[in-house]
Design an enzyme around this catalytic site. Structure first.
Site, PDB file in Angstrom:
ATOM      1  N   THR A 145      29.333 -23.434  19.044  1.00 45.03           N
ATOM      2  CA  THR A 145      29.259 -22.125  18.393  1.00 45.03           C
ATOM      3  C   THR A 145      30.216 -22.144  17.211  1.00 45.03           C
ATOM      4  O   THR A 145      31.032 -23.052  17.100  1.00 45.03           O
ATOM      5  CB  THR A 145      29.755 -21.020  19.342  1.00 45.03           C
ATOM      6  OG1 THR A 145      31.145 -21.276  19.618  1.00 45.03           O
ATOM      7  CG2 THR A 145      28.974 -21.011  20.651  1.00 45.03           C
ATOM      8  N   GLU A 186      24.935 -19.666  23.332  1.00 39.41           N
ATOM      9  CA  GLU A 186      25.253 -19.665  24.767  1.00 39.41           C
ATOM     10  C   GLU A 186      24.040 -19.384  25.643  1.00 39.41           C
ATOM     11  O   GLU A 186      24.096 -19.556  26.854  1.00 39.41           O
ATOM     12  CB  GLU A 186      26.314 -18.585  25.057  1.00 39.41           C
ATOM     13  CG  GLU A 186      27.710 -18.922  24.577  1.00 39.41           C
ATOM     14  CD  GLU A 186      27.974 -18.454  23.151  1.00 39.41           C
ATOM     15  OE1 GLU A 186      27.011 -18.319  22.376  1.00 39.41           O
ATOM     16  OE2 GLU A 186      29.147 -18.221  22.817  1.00 39.41           O
ATOM     17  N   LYS A 244      27.846 -13.056   9.405  1.00 37.17           N
ATOM     18  CA  LYS A 244      26.699 -13.962   9.426  1.00 37.17           C
ATOM     19  C   LYS A 244      25.976 -13.865   8.087  1.00 37.17           C
ATOM     20  O   LYS A 244      25.420 -12.837   7.746  1.00 37.17           O
ATOM     21  CB  LYS A 244      25.761 -13.614  10.568  1.00 37.17           C
ATOM     22  CG  LYS A 244      24.903 -14.789  10.952  1.00 37.17           C
ATOM     23  CD  LYS A 244      24.359 -14.635  12.345  1.00 37.17           C
ATOM     24  CE  LYS A 244      23.877 -15.969  12.843  1.00 37.17           C
ATOM     25  NZ  LYS A 244      23.142 -15.850  14.102  1.00 37.17           N
ATOM     26  N   TRP A 279      27.233 -18.435  10.444  1.00 34.10           N
ATOM     27  CA  TRP A 279      28.471 -17.679  10.584  1.00 34.10           C
ATOM     28  C   TRP A 279      29.478 -18.025   9.484  1.00 34.10           C
ATOM     29  O   TRP A 279      29.598 -19.164   9.074  1.00 34.10           O
ATOM     30  CB  TRP A 279      29.155 -18.006  11.901  1.00 34.10           C
ATOM     31  CG  TRP A 279      28.465 -17.503  13.123  1.00 34.10           C
ATOM     32  CD1 TRP A 279      27.928 -18.269  14.101  1.00 34.10           C
ATOM     33  CD2 TRP A 279      28.240 -16.150  13.506  1.00 34.10           C
ATOM     34  NE1 TRP A 279      27.387 -17.466  15.069  1.00 34.10           N
ATOM     35  CE2 TRP A 279      27.561 -16.157  14.727  1.00 34.10           C
ATOM     36  CE3 TRP A 279      28.548 -14.913  12.918  1.00 34.10           C
ATOM     37  CZ2 TRP A 279      27.190 -15.007  15.395  1.00 34.10           C
ATOM     38  CZ3 TRP A 279      28.173 -13.756  13.575  1.00 34.10           C
ATOM     39  CH2 TRP A 279      27.501 -13.804  14.792  1.00 34.10           C
TER      40      TRP A 279
HETATM   41  P1  AMP Z   1      24.537 -17.794  17.345  1.00 35.75           P
HETATM   42  O1  AMP Z   1      25.286 -18.176  18.563  1.00 35.75           O
HETATM   43  O2  AMP Z   1      25.073 -18.375  16.097  1.00 35.75           O
HETATM   44  O3  AMP Z   1      23.107 -18.090  17.519  1.00 35.75           O
HETATM   45  O4  AMP Z   1      24.670 -16.234  17.133  1.00 35.75           O
HETATM   46  C1  AMP Z   1      24.369 -15.334  18.158  1.00 35.75           C
HETATM   47  C2  AMP Z   1      24.557 -13.940  17.664  1.00 35.75           C
HETATM   48  O5  AMP Z   1      23.618 -13.637  16.628  1.00 35.75           O
HETATM   49  C3  AMP Z   1      24.316 -12.887  18.712  1.00 35.75           C
HETATM   50  O6  AMP Z   1      25.427 -12.725  19.563  1.00 35.75           O
HETATM   51  C4  AMP Z   1      24.034 -11.679  17.862  1.00 35.75           C
HETATM   52  O7  AMP Z   1      25.235 -11.068  17.411  1.00 35.75           O
HETATM   53  C5  AMP Z   1      23.307 -12.254  16.661  1.00 35.75           C
HETATM   54  N1  AMP Z   1      21.855 -12.066  16.820  1.00 35.75           N
HETATM   55  C6  AMP Z   1      20.950 -12.944  17.271  1.00 35.75           C
HETATM   56  N2  AMP Z   1      19.716 -12.404  17.252  1.00 35.75           N
HETATM   57  C7  AMP Z   1      19.843 -11.154  16.781  1.00 35.75           C
HETATM   58  C8  AMP Z   1      18.940 -10.077  16.536  1.00 35.75           C
HETATM   59  N3  AMP Z   1      17.637 -10.176  16.729  1.00 35.75           N
HETATM   60  N4  AMP Z   1      19.453  -8.921  16.048  1.00 35.75           N
HETATM   61  C9  AMP Z   1      20.776  -8.779  15.830  1.00 35.75           C
HETATM   62  N5  AMP Z   1      21.666  -9.758  16.035  1.00 35.75           N
HETATM   63  C10 AMP Z   1      21.217 -10.931  16.510  1.00 35.75           C
END
Ligand code: AMP
Length: 547
Positions: free
Chosen positions: A190, A335, A442, A447
């Site tokens: 992550t 995760e 993001k 990120w």
């Molecule tokens: P990552 O681990 O980089 O894939 O990021 C995960 C995070 O992306 C989640 O905890 C959310 O905060 C954000 N995220 C993923 N999908 C969505 C969605 N459809 N709408 C809003 N936030 C999202």
């Protein structure tokens, strides 16, 4: 009453749910389906049967190199054929595939490669110059395998092998070992909110079950008549598991290689006619913008999927109205493997209506296999009424229960993963992310660590305080706004150039606000919530460096 004899399952419950089982299925039942890598002007087609043979060759070559059970093999690659071969060869031989995010700054790449203790890294030829910057910082890598054309001089005296020659020395027919389904198969990091990324280790079983769940029509329900444009990177959360799901359904995989812009992808779509496409909102946005000035043909697509960040309603509507394309939003995290749910409309709602859009603007509907709840600050569970707002927590067979060499106890609550996402759940299991507990930003689906930027800025001469928040951006969804207290003259260009050598260029803020003081919470932390509110109210004088 007479005692009844006990009853036990008569199923073959010891059958191991492994990636090898997925590979065998894809190579035999769907051996004619294809992986198509875009070369910029045409697709390079290779059958799943050939992918499987190459995976056998790659495994044999890695074994000859001394790679064994549990050893980590990294990939520093675009989405393409070689990457797919590694996706199968490495886990199926009992080693662990570490997909490295090529967009991280060199120091962070080095951190995760050293932390995962990769012994070998497969590097895409086009990325050799980038990887050469990382190499001096690596402590465990013994061999670099270069896939594709490249001048490898920049790699110095590390042991370098050429992917094609590496495979050419081997015959197919590698004897896949019997594996425990609970053994480690893949690792993805992550981007940590506090700086250091955390390693999520997927097992064979979690990967199998996650891929199987994707076969349902409640997610994407692919068949061998489908061709999936895999625009989500294979270096992040296993491209949402699509490469594994495709070997189950027989859907062909369309891989864009390095052609990751709207022009490239639209040419690919026109030539190879995918039926499904998976991308983050920023890419959909870029395609929509490109379509405003160019005649693009999306008629082959029966559905698009979007995830990783909230998708704007206007974007869903634009694709619907202009191209008759329905984009379905999904939610997930590194995760969670990642898919936790997708926002298909419920029964009785007409497609193409505003009501349907309301449903599609949900973050998702909980998918079978994932359990979800929302909790308040005290940890108490809140009602599924679509109104109560709390932290989303999940558990299930493809949700991580810990991190690699990092206990992170705050991330878990009674065996549930705390997602850090704040939202609601309604009485039909639709959930809506309303905010993020995390303060990272993001941008373009990737990120940006506000903490990292703050730490760096704090080290810049003349800077007294710095807090970085995310602000909405039309093109990238979100961009960082650096709020800074300086002594002397405020010069955003000088601060940006200070950051330029320390983080990836796209992570450098272009928005700057010079303030007298950063507001603090009661425990002395920067109060970013208040900063965001001030920005929203127009109380921050933002200076913009470039467009
Ligand atoms: P990552 O681990 O980089 O894939 O990021 C995960 C995070 O992306 C989640 O905890 C959310 O905060 C954000 N995220 C993923 N999908 C969505 C969605 N459809 N709408 C809003 N936030 C999202």
């Amino acid at each position: 009453m007479t005692a009844r004899s006990p009853i036990t399952s008569t199923m073959q419950d010891d059958f191991q749910l492994t990636i090898t089982a997925i590979l065998r299925h894809g190579a035999t039942v769907h051996g004619r389906s294809e992986c198509v890598t875009w070369l910029g002007d045409r697709g390079s087609h290779v059958s799943f049967a050939e992918i499987a043979r190459n995976a056998e060759r790659l495994a044999a070559a890695l074994a000859a190199l001394g790679i064994g059970a549990g050893d980590r093999v990294g990939t520093f690659c675009w989405n393409n054929q070689a990457h797919l071969e590694a996706y199968y060869a490495v886990p199926c031989m009992g080693a662990v595939l570490h997909t490295i995010n090529i967009r991280l700054p060199a120091a962070q790449v080095a951190h995760i490669v050293n932390h995962a203790e990769d012994r070998v890294v497969i590097v895409d030829g086009t990325l050799v110059p980038l990887f050469a910057q990382v190499l001096p910082l690596l402590t465990t890598v013994e061999t670099v395998i270069v896939a594709g054309q490249a001048d490898t001089a920049a790699l110095g005296d590390v042991h370098v092998l050429r992917y094609d020659q590496f495979l050419a020395g081997q015959e197919p027919g590698f004897c896949w070992p019997d594996l425990d389904e609970k053994s480690a198969a893949l690792v993805c990091y992550t981007s940590g909110t506090t700086g250091d990324p955390k390693g999520v280790v997927y097992s064979h079983r979690s990967t199998f079950l996650h891929a199987l769940s994707g076969q349902a029509a409640t997610l994407t329900g692919p068949t061998d008549a489908d061709k999936i444009l895999t625009f989500v990177p294979m270096f992040h959360v296993n491209a949402w598991g699509i490469p594994f799901g495709a070997f189950m359904s027989g859907a062909s995989l369309l891989m864009p290689g390095p052609f990751m812009n709207a022009e490239g992808v639209c040419a690919f779509i026109r030539a190879e006619r995918p039926t499904l496409a998976a991308a983050v909102p920023t890419i959909w946005q870029a395609i929509a913008q490109y379509g405003q000035t160019t005649d693009i043909d999306l008629s082959s697509l029966r559905m698009g999927t979007s995830g990783g960040a909230a998708v704007p309603r206007s974007l869903l509507r634009a694709f619907q109205d202009r191209y008759g394309l329905r984009i379905i939003q999904g939610w997930g995290m590194t995760e969670t493997s990642p898919v936790g749910g997708m926002a298909h409309r419920p029964a009785g709602v007409e497609p193409g209506t505003e009501e349907e859009l309301d449903w599609r603007m949900k973050s998702g509907r909980i998918t079978a296999g994932v359990q979800m709840r929302i909790t308040d600050d005290s940890g108490a569970e809140l009602a599924w009424d679509g109104a109560s707002v709390g932290e989303i927590e999940v558990r299930g067979p493809w949700i991580t229960g810990s991190y690699h060499r990092d206990s992170a106890p705050d991330s878990f609550h009674d065996g549930w993963l705390r997602t850090g996402d704040i939202g609601t759940i309604d009485d039909r299991g639709y959930f809506q992310i309303t905010d993020r507990a995390k303060d990272v930003i993001k941008s373009g689906g990737e990120w940006i660590s506000s903490v990292e930027l703050e730490n760096l800025l704090a080290g810049c001469p003349g800077v007294l305080e710095a807090a970085v928040i995310g602000i909405p951006d039309e093109k990238w969804t979100e961009r960082p706004l650096a709020c800074v207290v300086v002594e002397g003259e405020a010069d955003p260009a000088q601060l940006a150039s200070y950051l330029a050598g320390k983080v990836a260029r796209w992570q450098v803020p272009e928005n700057w606000a010079f303030v007298a003081e950063i507001p603090k919470t009661t425990v002395g932390k920067y109060d970013k919530k208040l900063l965001r509110a001030r920005f929203k109210e127009g109380e921050l004088a933002v200076r913009r460096l470039r467009d």
